[in-house]
Structures are given as structure tokens and as C-alpha cells.
Design a protein around this motif. Sequence first.
Motif, PDB file in Angstrom:
ATOM      1  N   GLN A   1       0.821  -1.211   0.000  1.00  0.00           N
ATOM      2  CA  GLN A   1       0.000   0.000   0.000  1.00  0.00           C
ATOM      3  C   GLN A   1       0.855   1.261   0.000  1.00  0.00           C
ATOM      4  O   GLN A   1       0.461   2.297  -0.537  1.00  0.00           O
ATOM      5  N   ALA A   2       2.045   1.164   0.585  1.00  0.00           N
ATOM      6  CA  ALA A   2       2.941   2.317   0.646  1.00  0.00           C
ATOM      7  C   ALA A   2       3.646   2.568  -0.679  1.00  0.00           C
ATOM      8  O   ALA A   2       4.339   3.573  -0.833  1.00  0.00           O
ATOM      9  N   GLY A   3       3.484   1.653  -1.617  1.00  0.00           N
ATOM     10  CA  GLY A   3       4.081   1.833  -2.939  1.00  0.00           C
ATOM     11  C   GLY A   3       5.553   1.492  -3.007  1.00  0.00           C
ATOM     12  O   GLY A   3       6.246   1.883  -3.955  1.00  0.00           O
TER      13      GLY A   3
ATOM     14  N   ASP B   1      13.667   3.109   0.427  1.00  0.00           N
ATOM     15  CA  ASP B   1      12.681   2.029   0.455  1.00  0.00           C
ATOM     16  C   ASP B   1      12.941   1.066   1.609  1.00  0.00           C
ATOM     17  O   ASP B   1      12.013   0.617   2.295  1.00  0.00           O
ATOM     18  N   VAL B   2      14.209   0.755   1.838  1.00  0.00           N
ATOM     19  CA  VAL B   2      14.578  -0.174   2.907  1.00  0.00           C
ATOM     20  C   VAL B   2      14.264   0.432   4.272  1.00  0.00           C
ATOM     21  O   VAL B   2      13.719  -0.242   5.156  1.00  0.00           O
ATOM     22  N   ASP B   3      14.608   1.702   4.455  1.00  0.00           N
ATOM     23  CA  ASP B   3      14.324   2.354   5.736  1.00  0.00           C
ATOM     24  C   ASP B   3      12.817   2.399   5.994  1.00  0.00           C
ATOM     25  O   ASP B   3      12.352   2.169   7.120  1.00  0.00           O
ATOM     26  N   PHE B   4      12.052   2.684   4.946  1.00  0.00           N
ATOM     27  CA  PHE B   4      10.598   2.746   5.066  1.00  0.00           C
ATOM     28  C   PHE B   4      10.035   1.358   5.400  1.00  0.00           C
ATOM     29  O   PHE B   4       9.151   1.210   6.259  1.00  0.00           O
ATOM     30  N   THR B   5      10.562   0.350   4.732  1.00  0.00           N
ATOM     31  CA  THR B   5      10.109  -1.028   4.986  1.00  0.00           C
ATOM     32  C   THR B   5      10.392  -1.440   6.423  1.00  0.00           C
ATOM     33  O   THR B   5       9.557  -2.078   7.082  1.00  0.00           O
ATOM     34  N   ARG B   6      11.571  -1.060   6.925  1.00  0.00           N
ATOM     35  CA  ARG B   6      11.909  -1.397   8.309  1.00  0.00           C
ATOM     36  C   ARG B   6      10.885  -0.782   9.274  1.00  0.00           C
ATOM     37  O   ARG B   6      10.426  -1.441  10.213  1.00  0.00           O
TER      38      ARG B   6
END
Length: 452
Positions: free
Chosen positions: A237-239, A284-289
Motif C-alpha cells: 500500500q505504501a508503494g 525504500d529499505v528504511d521505510f520497509t523497516r
Amino acid sequence: MNLMEELQQELAPDRVTKNETVLEQHSSDESYHTPHLPEVVVFPETAEEVSRVIKLANKYEQTVVPFGVASSLEGNVIPYESSIVVDFSLMNKVLEIRENDFLVKVQPGVTRSQLDKELKKYGMFFSVDPGADATLGGMAATNASGTTAVRYGIMRDQVRDMEVVLADGSIIHTGNLAAKSSSGYHLNGLFVGSEGTLGCFTELTLRVYGIPEYTMAARASFHSVDDAVEAVTAILQAGVPIARVELADAQSIKQMNWFSETEYQEVPTVFLEFHGNEAGLKQDVDFTREIVMDHNCQDIEFETDTAGRNRLWEARHNVAYAYIHGNPGKKQMVTDVCVPISELAGAIKDAREAVETSGLDGGIVGHVGDGNYHILLMVDVNDQTDIDKANIVNEHIVNYALARGGTCTGEHGVGIGKRKYAKKEHGASLEVMRAIKQALDPKGILNPGKVI
């Protein structure tokens, strides 16, 4: 002359055989379904030779079964009638790489790894990864997908054009080289997934992609399947441009640790991979974490070097073999249903209860990004009780999926294993499929008894 003599005349004697060993090799696939010997095996080298074989099949009223490397899982290529098996292993050439169009033209016997080896020279790769080193013709026949479908799509999304030999021996093309078309019926979509019941594929034009500048993999451990699925849903959902996202339940992680000598926490685990440029990927990785930690993630570890990524994905891909080696003397029934992502957590929990009730050994893995999951059930094929238990589990999860707007097969195809669910899933549209089959194969000679 008889059929054997005419086939030898059309193809050459050394490419037509009734050798018992060769017949045995073409009597089964990777599934638990009962093998059956074909009448004869032929090895064509051109579309014209395939056409001549099919014309002879019409003359002698013999059925025809196309054959790749038999990695299918639903009895898709088992020749249950007195059949001519058409083995495409000699039609294994990469015919053209159009790097500026991001297209490649191949014969059906080319395998996935063979194609990727050629594409690397051009800085490109083919996206569909079903795990097995299947032929591209076979992958098109079953509309294969796999771990990368969440980012790049399934086999049907990659096919731009196919050369197909029809049941009367005529040769057609189903598309063109253009990126889009509004002209005519969508024949690519019709033939992809038809499992050799509408025609034999003799050439495929496929979409390929540039190798990403940067790749990173990760493994995230969760307290529950609910947490894992909700985290993945939030990532989508966050793209976040995630390239792979795979779920393994606690039992599968335990088996993975035993077979691959890993030391992962034995809890529901999500395997992820990111493709992109280095700067964008860091965001993207920081957001995923942040996202996974908001969904009760116990721990997340990232792998940036090639060896670490390969080790992680090798462990995931080898889960099926881990169960096979852990259950000597048994074969594996691999189920394959797909549900809306919002239904996935409930489906997996329900599936685990069904496995526990059956008393069979089995793990659950899934392409959590698109709602497709598998139960790896170990069965003794010589014990009817085991077969019955496995069939009950399979039927239970199929009915669960269909009741929630899902499908009986997300990627393995129908073959003979899922054919009995066609009416329940498709309703009146099944008659449309039968009408198409009758129109294209009025004598019913192409892979009979499969799909419908």
C-alpha cells in the motif's frame, strides 16, 4: 506404412522412438499422479515438423501431448491415452535478442536458466521465476509465475507473440512485436495457460528487463502469520517497489534450518527482495523497516552482498526439497490456491489446521504479495489412506479459496489434479471454454483430459 514408419519418414528414424527407457522418462511429471507410458516419443526440430506430426496424429487418430522437462505439478503432461509425446528438447535455441525493444525470441525448449545466461551479456534478465528450471514453452503452457510476480507480473504478462501449431497442423502467430494492440481478440491470453489443449507452441516472443542497478534482500521474523501478512499489505500500500515477498510458516522454517543448515528463528518469516538504484533503495529499505516494526516484527536482517542474497533465496527455494529429504520414500503433493490478499492470513491459518487434522507432515509457503500459497504435503503414494488424507486437505483449501473469490490454482495449472473444480470456479463460462476447445480441436487430439 504404419504410424511409426511415417513418423520416421517425416522426422528421421533417430528422432522417433519406442525405447522403453525413453517412454518411461515421458510417462510422468513431478507430481504424485500415476504415470502412464506414451505410445511413441518424437523429437522435432522445427515448427514444420511439429505440423507434420500433428497431421499424422489426425490421420491415425492418435492424441498428442507436448512435453518440456516435466517439472509440472498437476499431471499436466502425463499421456493418459495412447499418445504421441512431442518432446521439445531439440527446439532449444534463443533465436533473437532485440535489446532495444526489450524482447527475446526463443524456441519452446529453452529453459529459464539458459535464457538468463544469454541475456546477461546484454545486461537483461527474464523475470518469471517458478523455482524449477522449466522450459519457457512449459511455463507459457501453465501460465507460470513465482517469486517475482508481485513486481513484474506472471507469464501471461510477458508473452508478446507465439507461434502455435493448431490441431489440424496449421501454423499461426498470436500477436506481434508492438508493446500494445487493440486489434482483434487477445489470442496470447487464450493460448497462455491452455496446457497444450489448444495447440503446440513452437516459438515465443517474450518481454525482458534490464538488470537492476542495485539489489537487496531481507528476512523478517514475525510473531504470527497475521502480523506478517498485514506488514506485507502495508508495504504494498505504501508503494514500495518490492521485487519479491515470500512467506514461510514456522514449520517450514524448521525444515529449512535442518536442510540448509540455517539458524533462522522458527516463526512465520517473510523473505523480501528490493530492486532499484542505490539511493532510492536506501529510502525504500528504511521505510520497509519502519512498516514491519509497526506490525510486531521480531527482527529484520538485510543482505546486500550477492553471496548473502543467494544463500537466503536458496534456502527459500529449497523448502520443497527439504521436506522430500526429510521424508524418504514419500512423494510431495504441492497444493496451489490463490486468494485475495485480504483473505490470505485467514487462509493460511485454516490451511495449517487442515494439515494438523490430517496427521500428514507438511509446510506452508506463499507468494504473499499476490495471495498465492502452497502446502507441501508429504504422502506415501502406495498408501491409499495417505492419498485420501492429502486429497481432503487439498479439497478443503480449494473450497475455502473459491468461497472467498479465489482460484483453485495460482500458477501450477489445472492438469488432471484440479480439473474437478472447474465447474465450481467458472460456472457457465466453462461452457465457453468447452466451445473454444471444440472449435480449435474438434477431434480432441491435443492433450486430452486436461484442463476441462
